[in-house]
Design a protein around this motif. Structure first.
Motif, PDB file in Angstrom:
ATOM      1  N   VAL A 152      29.879  44.243  54.960  1.00  0.00           N
ATOM      2  CA  VAL A 152      30.324  44.175  53.560  1.00  0.00           C
ATOM      3  C   VAL A 152      29.153  43.776  52.649  1.00  0.00           C
ATOM      4  CG1 VAL A 152      31.919  43.021  51.965  1.00  0.00           C
ATOM      5  CG2 VAL A 152      32.663  43.550  54.300  1.00  0.00           C
ATOM      6  N   LEU A 153      28.302  42.917  53.155  1.00  0.00           N
ATOM      7  CA  LEU A 153      27.198  42.381  52.356  1.00  0.00           C
ATOM      8  C   LEU A 153      26.338  43.480  51.734  1.00  0.00           C
ATOM      9  CD1 LEU A 153      25.430  39.924  51.466  1.00  0.00           C
ATOM     10  CD2 LEU A 153      24.240  40.130  53.656  1.00  0.00           C
ATOM     11  N   HIS A 154      26.038  44.510  52.522  1.00  0.00           N
ATOM     12  CA  HIS A 154      25.131  45.549  52.020  1.00  0.00           C
ATOM     13  C   HIS A 154      25.872  46.798  51.546  1.00  0.00           C
ATOM     14  CE1 HIS A 154      22.666  43.111  54.867  1.00  0.00           C
ATOM     15  NE2 HIS A 154      21.868  43.141  53.831  1.00  0.00           N
ATOM     16  N   SER A 155      27.205  46.725  51.488  1.00  0.00           N
ATOM     17  CA  SER A 155      27.979  47.941  51.274  1.00  0.00           C
ATOM     18  C   SER A 155      28.494  48.118  49.850  1.00  0.00           C
ATOM     19  CB  SER A 155      29.166  47.981  52.242  1.00  0.00           C
ATOM     20  OG  SER A 155      29.919  49.140  52.004  1.00  0.00           O
ATOM     21  N   ARG A 156      27.941  49.105  49.168  1.00  0.00           N
ATOM     22  CA  ARG A 156      28.468  49.483  47.854  1.00  0.00           C
ATOM     23  C   ARG A 156      29.835  50.153  48.004  1.00  0.00           C
ATOM     24  NH1 ARG A 156      23.056  53.061  47.547  1.00  0.00           N
ATOM     25  NH2 ARG A 156      23.592  54.712  48.989  1.00  0.00           N
ATOM     26  N   VAL A 157      30.070  50.731  49.174  1.00  0.00           N
ATOM     27  CA  VAL A 157      31.363  51.377  49.439  1.00  0.00           C
ATOM     28  C   VAL A 157      32.474  50.316  49.455  1.00  0.00           C
ATOM     29  CG1 VAL A 157      32.680  52.707  51.126  1.00  0.00           C
ATOM     30  CG2 VAL A 157      30.268  53.253  50.723  1.00  0.00           C
ATOM     31  N   ALA A 158      32.202  49.189  50.091  1.00  0.00           N
ATOM     32  CA  ALA A 158      33.216  48.128  50.200  1.00  0.00           C
ATOM     33  C   ALA A 158      33.575  47.582  48.817  1.00  0.00           C
ATOM     34  CB  ALA A 158      32.707  47.002  51.095  1.00  0.00           C
ATOM     35  N   ARG A 159      32.556  47.324  48.016  1.00  0.00           N
ATOM     36  CA  ARG A 159      32.822  46.747  46.685  1.00  0.00           C
ATOM     37  C   ARG A 159      33.639  47.714  45.821  1.00  0.00           C
ATOM     38  NH1 ARG A 159      29.670  42.934  43.712  1.00  0.00           N
ATOM     39  NH2 ARG A 159      28.061  43.200  45.289  1.00  0.00           N
ATOM     40  N   SER A 160      33.220  48.993  45.794  1.00  0.00           N
ATOM     41  CA  SER A 160      33.936  49.954  44.953  1.00  0.00           C
ATOM     42  C   SER A 160      35.360  50.162  45.462  1.00  0.00           C
ATOM     43  CB  SER A 160      33.190  51.286  44.897  1.00  0.00           C
ATOM     44  OG  SER A 160      32.023  51.157  44.121  1.00  0.00           O
ATOM     45  N   ASN A 161      35.521  50.208  46.771  1.00  0.00           N
ATOM     46  CA  ASN A 161      36.864  50.364  47.331  1.00  0.00           C
ATOM     47  C   ASN A 161      37.732  49.156  47.023  1.00  0.00           C
ATOM     48  OD1 ASN A 161      37.908  52.684  49.047  1.00  0.00           O
ATOM     49  ND2 ASN A 161      35.769  52.591  49.683  1.00  0.00           N
ATOM     50  N   ALA A 162      37.173  47.962  47.143  1.00  0.00           N
ATOM     51  CA  ALA A 162      37.970  46.757  46.874  1.00  0.00           C
ATOM     52  C   ALA A 162      38.500  46.803  45.443  1.00  0.00           C
ATOM     53  CB  ALA A 162      37.123  45.511  47.098  1.00  0.00           C
ATOM     54  N   LEU A 163      37.639  47.167  44.497  1.00  0.00           N
ATOM     55  CA  LEU A 163      38.053  47.193  43.088  1.00  0.00           C
ATOM     56  C   LEU A 163      39.090  48.284  42.836  1.00  0.00           C
ATOM     57  CD1 LEU A 163      34.525  46.754  41.448  1.00  0.00           C
ATOM     58  CD2 LEU A 163      36.357  45.063  41.517  1.00  0.00           C
ATOM     59  N   LEU A 164      38.802  49.495  43.327  1.00  0.00           N
ATOM     60  CA  LEU A 164      39.695  50.624  43.038  1.00  0.00           C
ATOM     61  C   LEU A 164      41.051  50.468  43.737  1.00  0.00           C
ATOM     62  CD1 LEU A 164      39.976  53.415  41.645  1.00  0.00           C
ATOM     63  CD2 LEU A 164      39.327  54.420  43.825  1.00  0.00           C
ATOM     64  N   LEU A 165      41.022  50.051  44.989  1.00  0.00           N
ATOM     65  CA  LEU A 165      42.285  49.923  45.725  1.00  0.00           C
ATOM     66  C   LEU A 165      43.157  48.826  45.120  1.00  0.00           C
ATOM     67  CD1 LEU A 165      40.889  50.463  49.316  1.00  0.00           C
ATOM     68  CD2 LEU A 165      42.416  51.997  48.055  1.00  0.00           C
ATOM     69  N   HIS A 166      42.523  47.781  44.621  1.00  0.00           N
ATOM     70  CA  HIS A 166      43.281  46.736  43.919  1.00  0.00           C
ATOM     71  C   HIS A 166      43.948  47.331  42.673  1.00  0.00           C
ATOM     72  CE1 HIS A 166      44.353  42.883  42.225  1.00  0.00           C
ATOM     73  NE2 HIS A 166      43.714  43.204  41.120  1.00  0.00           N
ATOM     74  N   THR A 167      43.180  48.131  41.923  1.00  0.00           N
ATOM     75  CA  THR A 167      43.733  48.798  40.726  1.00  0.00           C
ATOM     76  C   THR A 167      44.936  49.661  41.095  1.00  0.00           C
ATOM     77  OG1 THR A 167      41.543  48.854  39.710  1.00  0.00           O
ATOM     78  CG2 THR A 167      43.142  50.417  38.850  1.00  0.00           C
ATOM     79  N   LEU A 168      44.863  50.287  42.275  1.00  0.00           N
ATOM     80  CA  LEU A 168      45.937  51.198  42.700  1.00  0.00           C
ATOM     81  C   LEU A 168      47.073  50.474  43.433  1.00  0.00           C
ATOM     82  CD1 LEU A 168      43.745  54.250  43.784  1.00  0.00           C
ATOM     83  CD2 LEU A 168      45.347  54.188  41.854  1.00  0.00           C
ATOM     84  N   GLY A 169      46.986  49.156  43.504  1.00  0.00           N
ATOM     85  CA  GLY A 169      48.106  48.386  44.037  1.00  0.00           C
ATOM     86  C   GLY A 169      48.072  48.106  45.529  1.00  0.00           C
ATOM     87  N   ALA A 170      46.970  48.483  46.206  1.00  0.00           N
ATOM     88  CA  ALA A 170      46.882  48.227  47.653  1.00  0.00           C
ATOM     89  C   ALA A 170      46.373  46.808  47.922  1.00  0.00           C
ATOM     90  CB  ALA A 170      45.960  49.256  48.296  1.00  0.00           C
ATOM     91  N   HIS A 171      46.621  46.330  49.145  1.00  0.00           N
ATOM     92  CA  HIS A 171      46.108  45.018  49.585  1.00  0.00           C
ATOM     93  C   HIS A 171      44.899  45.252  50.467  1.00  0.00           C
ATOM     94  CE1 HIS A 171      49.267  42.424  48.210  1.00  0.00           C
ATOM     95  NE2 HIS A 171      50.178  43.258  48.698  1.00  0.00           N
TER      96      HIS A 171
END
Ligand code: NCD
Length: 322
Positions: free
Chosen positions: A169-188
């Motif tokens: 997670v530390l080096h992952s831009r994928v993780a950060r963008s997914n965390a933000l977007l999935l939260h917006t879309l209502g996922a946990h």
């Protein structure tokens, strides 16, 4: 939608859903013999890649071409100029060439923001991955892939779906963008990593965290494995590759404990045998190849919505520009 796509946080739920719906309409194009729409005819899309990429660059290129845009690929790797100057000079060149959209990947976090907000270019700027910061179109294609698999059994949305994102997670831009977007879309979202591979400030992310993969797996609807990004590591973050795989790798034994409907994802490139074993990557649960297919549709949707219009794209005029 905002003029630029720099962060997954730029998207409201309505924006994100519009991208997913548009991508769904555009996805059917991939199954047709003539994979082209005239929507962006006469527009120029520049792919500006300061960092290595296979699928993201090809995907943006295919997406722009399927919408009939002119595409210029600019691989800036190897420039001897310092980062700031190099980006500015390149931007001025792009502006002089009349770029309508610039898709930028850069090793420096924040480079696309600089490009978008410096006044150097008038084009729409799309972040295709900046350092360890964000990769919003990857998050959109991931969300699209989840939505296609999970939404039909969940009242048409990702509300309440459980997503585990596992690894570096530390080096992952994928993780950060997914965390933000999935939260917006209502996922946990639950991020799973060894303590050394969580970034400082993780408490401010809209996620749960865990060090224990085996505790998280049986409850999740999606398991997304991340590559260990050795090229971004200046120190040792875990004892050995073998130890990492034993605790945080997805293998056949762990896969057997997943719920029947759970899908396995990976943004690629995979390191088989490290974060994921070959039998899992090639199994029926794996949607990794589908993610690549969906990437083209999602990037078409993003280009279309930023450059072309704000309504879902109809595919009825297909063939006009064949
Ligand atoms: C990711 C990236 O470049 O951030 N890959 C991708 O865009 N498909 C993840 C990675 O490199 O591991």
């Amino acid at each position: 939608m905002k003029r630029h796509l720099l962060s997954a946080a730029d998207l409201t739920r309505t924006d994100a859903e519009l991208v997913l719906q548009t991508a769904e309409e555009l996805r059917s194009l991939a199954d047709r013999p003539i994979k082209k729409l005239p929507a962006l005819r006469g527009r120029t899309v520049v792919n500006l890649f300061f960092e290595d990429s296979t699928r993201t660059r090809i995907s943006f290129e295919a997406a722009a071409k399927r919408l009939s845009a002119d595409v210029i690929n600019f691989a800036a790797k190897g420039s001897s100029l310092s980062k700031g100057e190099s980006l500015k000079d390149t931007a001025l060149t792009l502006e002089a060439m009349g770029a309508d959209a610039v898709v930028v990947r850069h090793h420096a976090s924040g480079a696309p923001h600089r490009l978008a907000h410096s006044g150097w270019v008038r084009s729409n700027v799309i972040n295709a991955g900046d350092g360890t910061h964000e990769h919003p179109t990857q998050a959109l294609l991931d969300a699209f892939t989840m939505w296609r698999h999970l939404a039909p059994r969940n009242s048409g949305s990702l509300d309440g779906c459980r997503v585990a994102i596992v690894g570096d997670v530390l080096h992952s831009r994928v993780a950060r963008s997914n965390a933000l977007l999935l939260h917006t879309l209502g996922a946990h979202v639950t991020l799973v990593a060894p303590p050394t591979l969580f970034p400082v400030g993780i408490d401010g992310w809209p996620v749960e965290t865990s060090y224990d993969l085996d505790a998280v797996l049986p409850k999740t609807d999606v398991v997304m494995m991340l590559r260990v990004q050795r090229e971004r590591m200046s120190a040792s973050f875990f004892p050995t590759a073998r130890e990492y795989s034993r605790r945080y790798g997805l293998d056949g034994r762990r896969m057997a404990g997943l719920q029947d409907h759970t899908i396995v994802m990976h943004p690629g490139p995979m390191v088989r045998g490290m974060e994921i074993t070959a039998d899992v990557a090639d199994s029926d649960r794996s949607v990794i190849v589908e993610q690549v297919t969906n990437g083209v549709a999602v990037r078409m949707a993003v280009l279309y919505l930023l450059l072309g219009g704000n309504e879902p794209a109809g595919t009825t005029n297909e063939g006009d520009d064949a």
